[in-house]
Design a protein around this motif. Structure first.
Motif, mmCIF file in Angstrom:
data_model
loop_
_atom_site.group_PDB
_atom_site.id
_atom_site.type_symbol
_atom_site.label_atom_id
_atom_site.label_comp_id
_atom_site.label_asym_id
_atom_site.label_seq_id
_atom_site.Cartn_x
_atom_site.Cartn_y
_atom_site.Cartn_z
ATOM 1 N N VAL A 58 0.849 -1.189 0.000
ATOM 2 C CA VAL A 58 0.000 0.000 0.000
ATOM 3 C C VAL A 58 0.886 1.241 0.000
ATOM 4 N N ALA A 59 0.561 2.186 -0.880
ATOM 5 C CA ALA A 59 1.261 3.475 -0.910
ATOM 6 C C ALA A 59 0.328 4.531 -0.331
ATOM 7 N N GLN A 60 0.655 5.019 0.843
ATOM 8 C CA GLN A 60 -0.141 6.060 1.482
ATOM 9 C C GLN A 60 0.380 7.414 1.030
ATOM 10 N N THR A 61 -0.508 8.238 0.465
ATOM 11 C CA THR A 61 -0.082 9.493 -0.133
ATOM 12 C C THR A 61 -0.600 10.685 0.654
ATOM 13 N N SER A 62 0.278 11.661 0.803
ATOM 14 C CA SER A 62 -0.091 12.945 1.396
ATOM 15 C C SER A 62 0.206 14.008 0.350
ATOM 16 N N TYR A 63 -0.807 14.842 0.040
ATOM 17 C CA TYR A 63 -0.652 15.813 -1.048
ATOM 18 C C TYR A 63 -1.272 17.141 -0.636
ATOM 19 N N ALA A 64 -0.452 18.166 -0.618
ATOM 20 C CA ALA A 64 -0.937 19.507 -0.285
ATOM 21 C C ALA A 64 -0.016 20.539 -0.904
ATOM 22 N N ASP A 65 -0.611 21.580 -1.503
ATOM 23 C CA ASP A 65 0.147 22.677 -2.118
ATOM 24 C C ASP A 65 1.169 22.172 -3.130
ATOM 25 N N GLY A 66 0.766 21.152 -3.881
ATOM 26 C CA GLY A 66 1.646 20.645 -4.926
ATOM 27 C C GLY A 66 2.780 19.773 -4.432
ATOM 28 N N THR A 67 2.805 19.450 -3.144
ATOM 29 C CA THR A 67 3.865 18.621 -2.575
ATOM 30 C C THR A 67 3.310 17.224 -2.289
ATOM 31 N N PRO B 215 -3.926 17.652 -9.817
ATOM 32 C CA PRO B 215 -2.614 17.026 -10.000
ATOM 33 C C PRO B 215 -1.599 17.950 -10.661
ATOM 34 N N TRP B 216 -2.089 19.010 -11.296
ATOM 35 C CA TRP B 216 -1.208 19.829 -12.118
ATOM 36 C C TRP B 216 -0.233 20.666 -11.289
ATOM 37 N N SER B 217 -0.611 21.028 -10.077
ATOM 38 C CA SER B 217 0.323 21.787 -9.240
ATOM 39 C C SER B 217 1.614 21.000 -9.030
ATOM 40 N N TYR B 218 1.473 19.693 -8.915
ATOM 41 C CA TYR B 218 2.655 18.840 -8.758
ATOM 42 C C TYR B 218 3.310 18.552 -10.108
ATOM 43 N N LEU B 219 2.522 18.117 -11.078
ATOM 44 C CA LEU B 219 3.092 17.686 -12.350
ATOM 45 C C LEU B 219 3.746 18.825 -13.108
ATOM 46 N N ASP B 220 3.173 20.003 -13.048
ATOM 47 C CA ASP B 220 3.774 21.147 -13.739
ATOM 48 C C ASP B 220 5.077 21.565 -13.069
ATOM 49 N N ASN B 221 5.131 21.514 -11.760
ATOM 50 C CA ASN B 221 6.374 21.824 -11.065
ATOM 51 C C ASN B 221 7.452 20.799 -11.385
ATOM 52 N N GLU B 222 7.037 19.561 -11.510
ATOM 53 C CA GLU B 222 7.992 18.514 -11.864
ATOM 54 C C GLU B 222 8.555 18.748 -13.261
ATOM 55 N N ALA B 223 7.703 19.208 -14.167
ATOM 56 C CA ALA B 223 8.183 19.491 -15.522
ATOM 57 C C ALA B 223 9.239 20.587 -15.495
ATOM 58 N N VAL B 224 9.031 21.603 -14.666
ATOM 59 C CA VAL B 224 10.016 22.679 -14.536
ATOM 60 C C VAL B 224 11.317 22.123 -13.974
ATOM 61 N N PHE B 225 11.208 21.265 -12.966
ATOM 62 C CA PHE B 225 12.390 20.656 -12.363
ATOM 63 C C PHE B 225 13.188 19.877 -13.389
#
Length: 291
Positions: free
Chosen positions: A163-172, A271-281
């Motif tokens: 099981v993968a327990q996920t915590s997601y807030a403010d794109g993190t 999901p885009w707050s995370y995925l878009d930041n990842e693209a920049v990274f």
């Protein structure tokens, strides 16, 4: 990840000859017929105990030759006389079975070669692994029924227990792994949980998860402009989990991660707050490589 097919034992006498006799014919150690038979019996006992530690795996009959067998592991290295054994074992591992995130480049002794010297070149005691997992396992003292599971012999449920327990807030995004005790009850769940902690998979997989989800972005991107895409994103992730089950076997971390995200309302909403930041990274990383 977790499990690999049991490798063939191969021609034990040929392995012993290659290990203990130089190519020019110089004998490192001359095994007596009794010692040779004792090694055959030892390997059979290792299989009988499924690679679990047992006092009979250090037979007194091999006291005289155990150091020679221990030192013979040097012949399993790249340029050694048993290098074909090494290549065969590593070629059978598409990835490290302990973490599933790095290539297997080393061989780990399930039962440590310093404690079980006569098993040092037993191919079924040699587990393909990456360097970090090999080091993390380290000097773990073998105890029957505890510690790292045997990649070749351990019986696992044919159901999803990781099981993968996920915590997601403010794109993190933060992911932690656990074992479903309803599927893998104790003591197996305790052993798997110990393995996750010992190998520090939560920390070590963090970067791999970022890279993995960035690779999934093109498929998710197709859903960006759909009105209220939440359910479409969820179904896409769940289908990806089924696909990873087929490709990597049950309980690979990739399947666990996409299922965890499919159950994470905050990620599905944005999901885009995370995925878009990842693209920049990734773009910045590419620029650094070019420089």
């Amino acid at each position: 990840m977790w499990k690999m097919r049991l490798p063939p034992a191969g021609d034990l006498n040929a392995q012993l000859n290659a290990a203990l006799v130089h190519i020019n014919g110089t004998v490192v150690y001359e095994l007596s017929p009794e010692e040779r038979q004792s090694i055959h019996d030892l390997y059979a006992r290792y299989d009988e105990f499924y690679g679990e530690p047992h006092h009979t795996l250090n037979p007194e009959a091999l006291n005289a030759c155990r150091n020679a067998l221990h030192d013979a592991y040097g012949q399993v290295q790249v340029s050694g006389r048993l290098s074909t054994m090494r290549a065969r074992l590593l070629d059978a591992a598409p990835e490290c079975p302990f973490c599933g995130a790095a290539p297997a480049t080393t061989l780990d002794h399930h039962l440590p070669k310093d404690d079980y010297r006569s098993l040092s070149i037993n191919p079924r005691n040699l587990i393909p692994s990456c360097q970090p997992c090999n080091r993390a396992k380290g000097t773990l003292e073998p105890v029957a029924g505890e510690g790292i599971i045997h990649t070749y012999f351990q019986t696992l449920p044919e159901e999803t227990f990781l099981v993968a327990q996920t915590s997601y807030a403010d794109g993190t995004l933060v992911v932690s792994f656990s074992v479903d005790e309803q599927v893998a009850p104790p003591p197996l769940s305790e052993r798997l949980t110990f393995q996750i902690g010992r190998l520090k998979l939560d920390d070590r997989l963090a970067k791999s998860i970022n890279t993995f989800l960035f690779e999934l972005k093109p498929g998710l991107e197709l859903l960006r402009d759909i009105p209220d895409p939440r359910e479409f994103i969820k179904n896409h992730l769940l289908k990806a989990g089924v696909s990873f089950d087929r490709s990597f076997g049950l309980n690979h971390w990739k399947a666990a991660v996409v299922r965890g995200l499919a159950a994470c309302d905050s990620f599905l909403d944005d999901p885009w707050s995370y995925l878009d930041n990842e693209a920049v990274f990734m773009a910045e990383l590419d620029e650094e490589v070019l420089l």
